[in-house]
Scaffold this motif. Structure first.
Motif, PDB file in Angstrom:
ATOM      1  N   GLN A   4       0.853  -1.186   0.000  1.00  0.00           N
ATOM      2  CA  GLN A   4       0.000   0.000   0.000  1.00  0.00           C
ATOM      3  C   GLN A   4       0.889   1.236   0.000  1.00  0.00           C
ATOM      4  O   GLN A   4       1.546   1.530   0.992  1.00  0.00           O
ATOM      5  CB  GLN A   4      -0.906   0.004   1.232  1.00  0.00           C
ATOM      6  N   ALA A   5       0.891   1.949  -1.116  1.00  0.00           N
ATOM      7  CA  ALA A   5       1.696   3.166  -1.230  1.00  0.00           C
ATOM      8  C   ALA A   5       0.868   4.387  -0.842  1.00  0.00           C
ATOM      9  O   ALA A   5      -0.343   4.427  -1.075  1.00  0.00           O
ATOM     10  CB  ALA A   5       2.215   3.320  -2.652  1.00  0.00           C
ATOM     11  N   SER A   6       1.548   5.378  -0.281  1.00  0.00           N
ATOM     12  CA  SER A   6       0.875   6.611   0.113  1.00  0.00           C
ATOM     13  C   SER A   6       1.880   7.754   0.119  1.00  0.00           C
ATOM     14  O   SER A   6       3.092   7.530   0.013  1.00  0.00           O
ATOM     15  CB  SER A   6       0.250   6.456   1.497  1.00  0.00           C
ATOM     16  N   GLY A   7       1.356   8.967   0.257  1.00  0.00           N
ATOM     17  CA  GLY A   7       2.233  10.123   0.390  1.00  0.00           C
ATOM     18  C   GLY A   7       2.313  11.028  -0.819  1.00  0.00           C
ATOM     19  O   GLY A   7       2.963  12.077  -0.757  1.00  0.00           O
ATOM     20  N   GLY A   8       1.676  10.640  -1.915  1.00  0.00           N
ATOM     21  CA  GLY A   8       1.696  11.481  -3.091  1.00  0.00           C
ATOM     22  C   GLY A   8       0.870  12.746  -2.898  1.00  0.00           C
ATOM     23  O   GLY A   8       0.157  12.902  -1.912  1.00  0.00           O
ATOM     24  N   GLY A   9       1.000  13.654  -3.857  1.00  0.00           N
ATOM     25  CA  GLY A   9       0.236  14.881  -3.780  1.00  0.00           C
ATOM     26  C   GLY A   9       0.671  15.874  -4.834  1.00  0.00           C
ATOM     27  O   GLY A   9       1.481  15.549  -5.709  1.00  0.00           O
ATOM     28  N   LEU A  10       0.121  17.070  -4.728  1.00  0.00           N
ATOM     29  CA  LEU A  10       0.452  18.163  -5.646  1.00  0.00           C
ATOM     30  C   LEU A  10       1.419  19.111  -4.949  1.00  0.00           C
ATOM     31  O   LEU A  10       1.101  19.634  -3.875  1.00  0.00           O
ATOM     32  CB  LEU A  10      -0.821  18.909  -6.049  1.00  0.00           C
ATOM     33  N   VAL A  11       2.577  19.296  -5.550  1.00  0.00           N
ATOM     34  CA  VAL A  11       3.593  20.179  -4.990  1.00  0.00           C
ATOM     35  C   VAL A  11       4.166  21.066  -6.091  1.00  0.00           C
ATOM     36  O   VAL A  11       3.923  20.831  -7.273  1.00  0.00           O
ATOM     37  CB  VAL A  11       4.743  19.390  -4.315  1.00  0.00           C
ATOM     38  N   GLN A  12       4.926  22.053  -5.673  1.00  0.00           N
ATOM     39  CA  GLN A  12       5.595  22.928  -6.624  1.00  0.00           C
ATOM     40  C   GLN A  12       7.029  22.463  -6.857  1.00  0.00           C
ATOM     41  O   GLN A  12       7.613  21.777  -6.010  1.00  0.00           O
ATOM     42  CB  GLN A  12       5.592  24.360  -6.109  1.00  0.00           C
ATOM     43  N   ALA A  13       7.568  22.860  -7.981  1.00  0.00           N
ATOM     44  CA  ALA A  13       8.958  22.539  -8.277  1.00  0.00           C
ATOM     45  C   ALA A  13       9.860  23.030  -7.146  1.00  0.00           C
ATOM     46  O   ALA A  13       9.677  24.146  -6.643  1.00  0.00           O
ATOM     47  CB  ALA A  13       9.368  23.175  -9.603  1.00  0.00           C
ATOM     48  N   GLY A  14      10.783  22.161  -6.758  1.00  0.00           N
ATOM     49  CA  GLY A  14      11.685  22.490  -5.663  1.00  0.00           C
ATOM     50  C   GLY A  14      11.237  21.967  -4.311  1.00  0.00           C
ATOM     51  O   GLY A  14      12.040  21.940  -3.366  1.00  0.00           O
TER      52      GLY A  14
END
Length: 124
Positions: A4-14
């Motif tokens: 079960q993978a988790s932790g992804g999301g929308l982030v900005q470069a850097g």
């Protein structure tokens, strides 16, 4: 083994993200573990791998110096710390388990069990 993978999301470069992958069984320490990703319209590609004991790692060129793979065999978990993220890091990230792994080797292939994936989106 179920992953079960988790932790992804929308982030900005850097920015940074830490992905986690939890395994369902106690034989976790017998598997080589890896992270792969699939960008939109592209094939799935290797990102990073860690040996059974956690002492040896391997990275795709695109991940070297920015990503760190680690595992905690006591918690049946593997992690991918991603720093200095770039828009080209966008994709679905999968953790995978490889049976028949020797203690000290990270592997780029031979994975048999796959998690469901977690989406990472890096905006510019």
């Amino acid at each position: 083994v179920q992953l079960q993978a988790s932790g992804g999301g929308l982030v900005q470069a850097g920015d940074s993200l830490r992905l986690s992958c939890a395994a369902s069984e106690g034989r976790f320490r017998n598997y080589g573990m890896g992270w792969f990703r699939q960008a939109p319209g592209k094939e799935r590609e290797f990102v990073a791998a860690v040996s059974r004991g956690g002492g040896n790692t391997d990275y795709a060129d695109s991940a070297k110096s920015r990503f760190t793979i680690s595992r905690d065999n006591a918690k049946n978990a593997v992690y991918l710390q991603m720093d200095s993220l770039k828009p080209e890091d966008t994709g679905v990230y999968y953790c995978a388990a490889r049976p028949n792994a020797i203690q000290s080797a990270p592997y780029r292939d031979g994975y048999k069990f796959w998690g469901q994936g977690t989406l990472v989106t890096v905006s510019s």
